[in-house]
Design an enzyme around this catalytic site. Structure first.
Site, PDB file in Angstrom:
ATOM      1  N   THR A  82       0.885  -1.144   0.000  1.00 56.01           N
ATOM      2  CA  THR A  82       0.000   0.000   0.000  1.00 56.01           C
ATOM      3  C   THR A  82       0.933   1.207   0.000  1.00 56.01           C
ATOM      4  OG1 THR A  82      -1.731  -1.274   1.053  1.00 56.01           O
ATOM      5  CG2 THR A  82      -1.702   1.045   1.612  1.00 56.01           C
ATOM      6  N   THR A 139      -4.299   2.511  -1.651  1.00 56.64           N
ATOM      7  CA  THR A 139      -3.855   1.154  -2.017  1.00 56.64           C
ATOM      8  C   THR A 139      -4.567   0.578  -3.223  1.00 56.64           C
ATOM      9  OG1 THR A 139      -3.487  -1.044  -1.064  1.00 56.64           O
ATOM     10  CG2 THR A 139      -5.555   0.001  -0.498  1.00 56.64           C
ATOM     11  N   ASN A 170      -4.148  -2.793  -2.980  1.00 58.37           N
ATOM     12  CA  ASN A 170      -3.983  -4.026  -2.201  1.00 58.37           C
ATOM     13  C   ASN A 170      -2.620  -4.639  -2.524  1.00 58.37           C
ATOM     14  OD1 ASN A 170      -4.459  -5.891  -0.275  1.00 58.37           O
ATOM     15  ND2 ASN A 170      -5.708  -7.234  -1.533  1.00 58.37           N
ATOM     16  N   ASP A 200      -9.334  -8.612   0.396  1.00 53.41           N
ATOM     17  CA  ASP A 200      -9.348  -8.162   1.796  1.00 53.41           C
ATOM     18  C   ASP A 200     -10.651  -8.549   2.516  1.00 53.41           C
ATOM     19  OD1 ASP A 200      -6.841  -7.234   2.188  1.00 53.41           O
ATOM     20  OD2 ASP A 200      -7.310  -5.106   2.043  1.00 53.41           O
ATOM     21  N   SER A 221     -10.048  -3.070   6.251  1.00 51.35           N
ATOM     22  CA  SER A 221      -8.684  -2.626   5.969  1.00 51.35           C
ATOM     23  C   SER A 221      -7.905  -2.453   7.270  1.00 51.35           C
ATOM     24  CB  SER A 221      -8.743  -1.279   5.247  1.00 51.35           C
ATOM     25  OG  SER A 221      -7.458  -0.720   5.144  1.00 51.35           O
ATOM     26  N   SER A 222      -6.585  -2.467   7.151  1.00 55.18           N
ATOM     27  CA  SER A 222      -5.725  -2.144   8.302  1.00 55.18           C
ATOM     28  C   SER A 222      -5.133  -0.748   8.188  1.00 55.18           C
ATOM     29  CB  SER A 222      -4.567  -3.138   8.386  1.00 55.18           C
ATOM     30  OG  SER A 222      -5.052  -4.419   8.624  1.00 55.18           O
ATOM     31  N   GLY A 244       1.689  -1.869   4.565  1.00 56.93           N
ATOM     32  CA  GLY A 244       2.163  -3.051   5.290  1.00 56.93           C
ATOM     33  C   GLY A 244       1.089  -4.030   5.705  1.00 56.93           C
ATOM     34  N   GLY A 245      -0.120  -3.989   5.090  1.00 59.25           N
ATOM     35  CA  GLY A 245      -1.159  -4.963   5.438  1.00 59.25           C
ATOM     36  C   GLY A 245      -1.392  -4.984   6.940  1.00 59.25           C
TER      37      GLY A 245
HETATM   38  N1  GLY Z   1      -5.067  -3.688   1.382  1.00 63.92           N
HETATM   39  C1  GLY Z   1      -4.435  -3.414   2.600  1.00 63.92           C
HETATM   40  C2  GLY Z   1      -5.348  -2.806   3.607  1.00 63.92           C
HETATM   41  O1  GLY Z   1      -6.329  -2.202   3.222  1.00 63.92           O
HETATM   42  O2  GLY Z   1      -5.120  -2.919   4.771  1.00 63.92           O
END
Ligand code: GLY
Length: 572
Positions: free
Chosen positions: A383, A401, A403, A425, A454-455, A475-476
């Site tokens: 991202t 992002t 993703n 996600d 999302s994170s 960083g997910g």
């Molecule tokens: N695709 C990563 C997030 O949205 O957390």
């Protein structure tokens, strides 16, 4: 020869003196810069030097932080196609110089014909590639609508002006970095597979090299339509037609109606406190803001500063806090428009204190004994985040992002931009283990028009009611950890911004029950002590790519550009 009078001499001296001042102001980056690399007028930190340059030029032209943010978002779609995007989505957290706060959710949505089991085979097992690659992996993009909304509400310069730098970069090309050349070469086969008719990212003559010019004419045409028509330039007309045509090539679901109906949402930011600082962060559809405040509440009672950065006690405490918070995240977080996320309960300090009461210094708490919830554990880490502050002190924190890196790998033919693979996600199979043995959450099951969890954690920190920090990262699932550790690196360990960003990080996410650590994050003695208590330490590559800004007590801005990438902080 003419005689010089005393009056003429002093006028000449004055002109000379003024010229020196003006010249020093013309030297890029020098006006407002003090000796320690701090700046007083504004700053932009992003994942690509060209995008940071675009942002700073907008600020110098008199644009505010939102003008610069819109320009940077579009510029990143050109110069950082791994994650910068118009075919994806993101979140913005905003704080005005007067203290007004706001959050914009421009996350993608599931198409209207998306269904809960759409990525399962006839025996009910996930077909992993389907949610990851190709046309079916895409949600309805939100970035363009998000930028239109942000600009409409807070922008100062014209829409035309803020889009123009991205058009120039797409049309004239830009020199790719060494890292970008190697990424484009590594992804060559995927680009060929999903774009048999060709794309600007494919170089058929030879492998890409550092400083090669990447020209994106189709993308320039799309950006011009957006410049001319605003959201209609993307969600309707020729670009919408191209997206729908592209979808039909690979059983993608996005329709013209889906595009026309997409709207981003202004939401009330999550706020919390930590050691007297105020945290302003992203609410659901992100899990990040809730988890960040939960982590801060969980560690606040403990003397981190006394223990020291990445000492065994500090690491143990944070790992145990993360174990509990990530279990909550997996169980309780999803799109608030579809699922009643218990935000107030999760952010009650007593709740988080209670959660930590089962923690025992002598041994690791097994994750199996922490209330089992459901988790979607296969988040992608590619991202991008940017942080901006303007002359008045308005601040913007945006994480955006596709993703995965380069999203679904599908470049919309004729429109020149990459589509996201954000559908991955969602919890593809709620209630059953996924490919990593993890369980997907009901809160985040697939449904038509729903946003996937999302994170992303774009955040702003205040001290004494004044701006203190702007921070975020890709960083997910590690996003939350990285933002959290960057904040405590500054507040508890008193690091300057750049050191706080560069400092090595570690991560635990409840399941799998492992501590991931960057090389050199933990010294050998700390590692041995933690192993003896039952922690499984797994070394891995870079965690996060934080781009942040700190306001010093002297009122200057310090940038933190992550050395893990090509990131660049530019101030003036
Ligand atoms: N695709 C990563 C997030 O949205 O957390």
């Amino acid at each position: 020869m003419q005689k010089t009078t005393k009056h003429q001499t002093s006028v000449s001296f004055l002109i000379y003196f003024l010229a020196i001042i003006l010249m020093s102001g013309c030297v890029s980056g020098q006006l407002g810069k003090n000796n320690s690399g701090e700046y007083k007028n504004g700053m932009v930190v992003s994942a690509h030097p060209k995008a940071s340059e675009v942002g700073i030029e907008i600020l110098k032209k008199g644009g505010n932080a939102v003008d610069a943010a819109v320009a940077v978002q579009f510029a990143l779609a050109v110069v950082y196609p791994n994650a910068g995007n118009i075919g994806g989505g993101g979140f913005m957290v905003y704080r005005s110089s007067k203290g007004e706060i706001n959050a914009l959710d421009f996350r993608e949505k599931g198409p209207s014909s998306a269904s809960r089991d759409m990525y399962l085979d006839s025996t009910g097992n996930p077909i992993v590639a389907k949610s990851l690659y190709g046309q079916l992996a895409s949600g309805v993009p939100g970035s363009v609508d998000g930028m239109v909304e942000a600009h409409k509400k807070y922008g100062k310069l014209s829409w035309k002006e803020v889009i123009q730098p991205a058009i120039d970069l797409a049309q004239n090309g830009f020199q790719i970095t060494k890292q970008q050349a190697s990424e484009l070469n590594n992804m060559h086969r995927n680009f060929m597979k999903f774009n048999p008719e060709g794309t600007a990212f494919i170089n058929l003559e030879r492998p890409w090299k550092e400083n090669d010019l990447l020209v994106q004419n189709e993308l320039a045409t799309t950006l011009k339509l957006i410049q001319e028509k605003g959201r209609a330039g993307f969600y309707e007309g020729a670009v919408a037609d191209s997206i729908v045509l592209e979808m039909q090539k690979g059983k993608g679901l996005i329709t013209k109606e889906d595009l026309k109906n997409y709207h981003s949402v202004w939401r009330k930011p999550i706020t919390g406190t930590y050691r007297g600082y105020k945290i302003i962060t992203m609410p659901p559809t992100s899990s990040g803001g809730v988890a960040l405040v939960q982590l801060l509440q969980s560690v606040e009672p403990y003397p981190l500063k006394k223990w020291g950065h990445n000492s065994d006690s500090t690491v143990q405490l944070i790992v145990e806090a993360e174990r509990r918070v990530y279990a909550d995240r997996a169980t309780h977080l999803g799109d608030p428009d579809f699922y009643a996320v218990p935000v107030n309960e999760l952010l009650n300090p007593d709740y988080n204190k209670n959660r930590m009461s089962t923690f025992n210094w002598s041994a690791a708490t097994p994750s199996s004994s922490v209330l089992a919830g459901n988790v979607n554990g296969k988040e992608h880490e590619e991202t991008t985040h940017f942080s901006i502050v303007d002359r008045e002190g308005n601040a913007v924190s945006i994480t955006t992002t596709l993703n995965g890196s380069y999203g679904s790998f599908v470049v919309v033919k004729g429109a020149g931009f990459l589509m996201n693979n954000e559908m991955d996600d969602f919890s593809v199979k709620p209630g059953a283990p996924n490919m990593y043995g993890l369980v997907g959450g009901e809160a985040n099951s697939i449904a038509p028009n729903k946003r996937m969890l999302s994170s992303m954690t774009p955040s702003i920190v205040e001290k004494d009611n004044k701006l203190f920090m702007v921070v975020g990262t890709p960083g997910g699932s590690t996003i939350i950890t990285s933002v959290f550790q960057t904040i405590i690196n500054v507040i508890d360990f008193e690091m300057p911004m750049q050191s706080a960003v560069a400092a090595k990080k570690f991560h635990h996410q409840w399941l799998p029950d492992e501590v991931y650590a960057e090389k050199d994050a933990l010294d050998s003695l700390t590692t041995e002590k933690l192993k003896a208590k039952g922690y499984k330490i797994v070394l891995r590559g870079g965690i996060g790519r934080v781009d942040a800004i700190l306001k010093t007590k002297w009122g200057t801005y310090q940038g933190g550009a992550d050395p893990r990438g090509d990131d660049k902080a530019i101030g003036y």
